[in-house]
Scaffold this motif. Sequence first.
Motif, mmCIF file in Angstrom:
data_model
loop_
_atom_site.group_PDB
_atom_site.id
_atom_site.type_symbol
_atom_site.label_atom_id
_atom_site.label_comp_id
_atom_site.label_asym_id
_atom_site.label_seq_id
_atom_site.Cartn_x
_atom_site.Cartn_y
_atom_site.Cartn_z
ATOM 1 N N TYR A 287 46.115 23.108 39.497
ATOM 2 C CA TYR A 287 46.306 23.844 40.845
ATOM 3 C C TYR A 287 45.004 24.558 41.108
ATOM 4 O O TYR A 287 44.023 24.808 40.253
ATOM 5 C CB TYR A 287 47.271 24.937 40.506
ATOM 6 C CG TYR A 287 48.555 24.552 40.589
ATOM 7 C CD1 TYR A 287 49.378 24.209 41.821
ATOM 8 C CD2 TYR A 287 49.405 24.174 39.484
ATOM 9 C CE1 TYR A 287 50.670 24.130 41.912
ATOM 10 C CE2 TYR A 287 51.019 23.932 39.475
ATOM 11 C CZ TYR A 287 51.316 23.706 40.757
ATOM 12 O OH TYR A 287 52.748 23.311 40.805
ATOM 13 N N THR A 288 44.835 24.925 42.433
ATOM 14 C CA THR A 288 43.367 25.570 42.963
ATOM 15 C C THR A 288 43.907 26.876 42.925
ATOM 16 O O THR A 288 44.528 27.285 43.872
ATOM 17 C CB THR A 288 42.777 24.986 44.214
ATOM 18 O OG1 THR A 288 42.896 23.455 43.792
ATOM 19 C CG2 THR A 288 41.506 25.493 44.593
ATOM 20 N N MET A 289 43.067 27.797 42.460
ATOM 21 C CA MET A 289 43.229 29.180 42.231
ATOM 22 C C MET A 289 42.021 29.980 41.677
ATOM 23 O O MET A 289 41.438 29.449 40.799
ATOM 24 C CB MET A 289 44.429 29.628 41.579
ATOM 25 C CG MET A 289 44.850 29.095 40.493
ATOM 26 S SD MET A 289 46.464 29.207 39.821
ATOM 27 C CE MET A 289 46.572 28.013 38.427
ATOM 28 N N SER A 290 41.676 31.055 42.079
ATOM 29 C CA SER A 290 40.621 31.645 41.600
ATOM 30 C C SER A 290 40.649 32.382 40.102
ATOM 31 O O SER A 290 39.975 32.293 39.104
ATOM 32 C CB SER A 290 39.928 32.559 42.560
ATOM 33 O OG SER A 290 40.726 33.787 42.618
ATOM 34 N N ARG A 291 41.733 33.296 40.114
ATOM 35 C CA ARG A 291 42.160 34.062 38.934
ATOM 36 C C ARG A 291 43.352 33.967 38.365
ATOM 37 O O ARG A 291 43.905 34.550 37.380
ATOM 38 C CB ARG A 291 41.884 35.445 39.446
ATOM 39 C CG ARG A 291 40.576 35.806 39.796
ATOM 40 C CD ARG A 291 40.402 37.678 40.106
ATOM 41 N NE ARG A 291 41.403 37.957 41.123
ATOM 42 C CZ ARG A 291 41.194 37.695 42.326
ATOM 43 N NH1 ARG A 291 40.145 36.757 42.782
ATOM 44 N NH2 ARG A 291 42.332 38.031 43.092
ATOM 45 N N GLY A 292 44.029 33.025 38.735
ATOM 46 C CA GLY A 292 45.226 32.573 38.378
ATOM 47 C C GLY A 292 46.264 32.542 39.578
ATOM 48 O O GLY A 292 46.095 32.926 40.731
ATOM 49 N N PRO A 293 47.840 31.851 39.267
ATOM 50 C CA PRO A 293 48.415 31.844 40.205
ATOM 51 C C PRO A 293 48.955 33.227 41.087
ATOM 52 O O PRO A 293 48.814 34.399 40.653
ATOM 53 C CB PRO A 293 49.910 31.515 39.590
ATOM 54 C CG PRO A 293 49.550 31.066 38.086
ATOM 55 C CD PRO A 293 48.372 31.732 38.005
ATOM 56 N N MET A 294 48.942 33.065 42.419
ATOM 57 C CA MET A 294 49.435 34.080 43.357
ATOM 58 C C MET A 294 48.316 35.421 43.505
ATOM 59 O O MET A 294 48.597 36.423 43.700
ATOM 60 C CB MET A 294 50.773 34.917 42.915
ATOM 61 C CG MET A 294 51.888 33.700 42.902
ATOM 62 S SD MET A 294 53.456 34.431 42.532
ATOM 63 C CE MET A 294 53.163 34.635 40.855
ATOM 64 N N SER A 295 46.950 35.132 43.184
ATOM 65 C CA SER A 295 46.014 35.949 43.167
ATOM 66 C C SER A 295 45.184 35.946 44.223
ATOM 67 O O SER A 295 44.219 36.838 44.397
ATOM 68 C CB SER A 295 45.021 35.755 41.963
ATOM 69 O OG SER A 295 44.558 34.437 42.074
ATOM 70 N N ASP A 296 45.090 34.991 44.972
ATOM 71 C CA ASP A 296 44.400 34.763 46.305
ATOM 72 C C ASP A 296 45.225 34.844 47.516
ATOM 73 O O ASP A 296 46.262 34.243 47.883
ATOM 74 C CB ASP A 296 43.340 33.499 46.441
ATOM 75 C CG ASP A 296 42.723 33.514 45.081
ATOM 76 O OD1 ASP A 296 41.726 34.172 45.069
ATOM 77 O OD2 ASP A 296 43.251 32.728 44.062
ATOM 78 N N SER A 297 44.913 35.497 48.643
ATOM 79 C CA SER A 297 45.656 35.828 49.894
ATOM 80 C C SER A 297 45.673 34.426 50.682
ATOM 81 O O SER A 297 44.723 33.671 50.627
ATOM 82 C CB SER A 297 45.094 36.920 50.637
ATOM 83 O OG SER A 297 45.945 36.817 52.132
ATOM 84 N N SER A 298 46.763 34.009 51.305
ATOM 85 C CA SER A 298 46.678 32.874 51.961
ATOM 86 C C SER A 298 46.508 33.121 53.532
ATOM 87 O O SER A 298 46.307 32.216 54.393
ATOM 88 C CB SER A 298 48.267 32.219 51.893
ATOM 89 O OG SER A 298 49.219 33.389 52.676
#
Length: 539
Positions: A287-298
């Motif tokens: 998956y693409t994510m910066s600090r883990g799942p559900m950490s970056d605003s959509s």
Amino acid sequence: MKKFTALSFVSVLLALPPWLFPVTAAEQVQIAVNQPGPVINKDIFGQFVEHIGEGVYGGLWVGKDSDIPNTNGLRNDVISALKQLHVPVVRWPGGCFADQYHWREGIGPQTTRVSRSNAWGNVIEPNQFGSDEFMELAEQIGSEAYLTVNVGSGTVKEAADWLEYLTSYNATSLASLRAENGHPEPYRVKYIGFGNEAWGCGGAMSASEYFAKLKPFSVFALNHNPEQRFSGIDLLFDHGASNPDAMVRVAAGPNDGDTAFTESLMKSWASAPGYLPIFDAMSLHHYTMSRGPMSDSSVNFGQAEYVRFVSMAMEMEDVLNQHIDVMDKYDPEKRVSLVVDEWGNWLKPDISENPMFLKQQNSLRDAITAGLTLNTFMRHADRVKMANIAQMVNVIQSMILTKDDAMVLTPTYHLYKMYVPFQDSTLLPLAFRPETITVNGETLPQFDAVTARSKTGQLWMALINIDPVNAVDIEPLAENGYVTKASGSVLTATEVNTVNDFDKPDAVLAKPVAFKRDQNGRMIITLPPKSITVVMLEN
């Protein structure tokens, strides 16, 4: 911080003889039309459905008695939209959900089905959508089925019985039960996945522990449809048996860059008797994510976050290469396919009432990163044979968002529709040297490209302008002559975080484009900033 130079980026493309690039205002893309590469398996454009939040209930399944227009319980608007994507394959029921799913609890009369607690959101799983409903979904959208059996908490017998229920031609008790439930003819099951994320939610196993548990599932979980036999125990009695349409058995492989898991799994595969291969494909999750799942605003982000996500999405190239190198060590003939059956931008559930429903918005950024990832899969079509973006409706990077009886098509949906011509096409090598851009310390190639010849002979090119500010001119050149025309569609928007919502469902929409030779006899394709362009080339 990872740096991408033009030279390093082009090096990931298929190798070509050195060609000269004259100085020009337009970026030239050389197409080796007479050097066809591998076929791009259409299953690279596959989908994924899991029992999370509104991914099934409300998004796909509303029940036969719903006021929302439906056919056999599946909502008509969503089915109609999915048909336009020519969805080749759908993975179900998970995901982590698969290793707690017991198929018998989801068959028969709706009133007798077993309800369970679903850890995704701590809600009740009513099992109203089970095996027959999933196969109905696949039939309605014209897709193949990819089932994940419960290895974590299930048994070999449970898995074997499930496949007999679904695929047996013979009048066994399980086949008769299927007929009683409304489907006398056996189903097709193209892929079977043996568990999910064995290293994590599928049982917290090491690769060696998983392989030991996998072996009896592989031998006894058989497809009984004569069109799809010759695997597992079949091969004990006929070592030469083969069937190009046989069910593909997928081992639960590594996460991200865990090449040690791949090393152990492939070494065990290679050590098995040659006449009894334990699996035909290995999965990979990234998956693409910066600090883990559900950490970056959509929704709340700007150019810096956009460029960061593009950079992270392009890391798929390195992840694939790391695992392919290990696979090539034990399988130089590429008998085992690599299947990326979970991938996408995993962001904050900004539009989810229950955060564990994983319902996030979907922006132009998501479409661009998905396009770059699909391009990467296509360039590795000799080993990557299937990919399943997470997930099809209302969950993570979805194609479709629903709210009651309303439906919105996301930018990622429009990208997938634009990429339909690449299904089962033949990859053509490219040579180009894009300029680089630097935004907020991230250096990236200005654009990406992939070209293929469709099954019907047309030449298609996908071009992604990564630059969020500047347009770029592209001049496609073919070995057999100049390109004279290009027509297709472009997907872009005013901002990188533009979304389609229920108030403005068409803010990001593919629009037709056409190009022809200019007064100097050159064919220039202009790519708007932050855009995806897919065109058919003529010469």
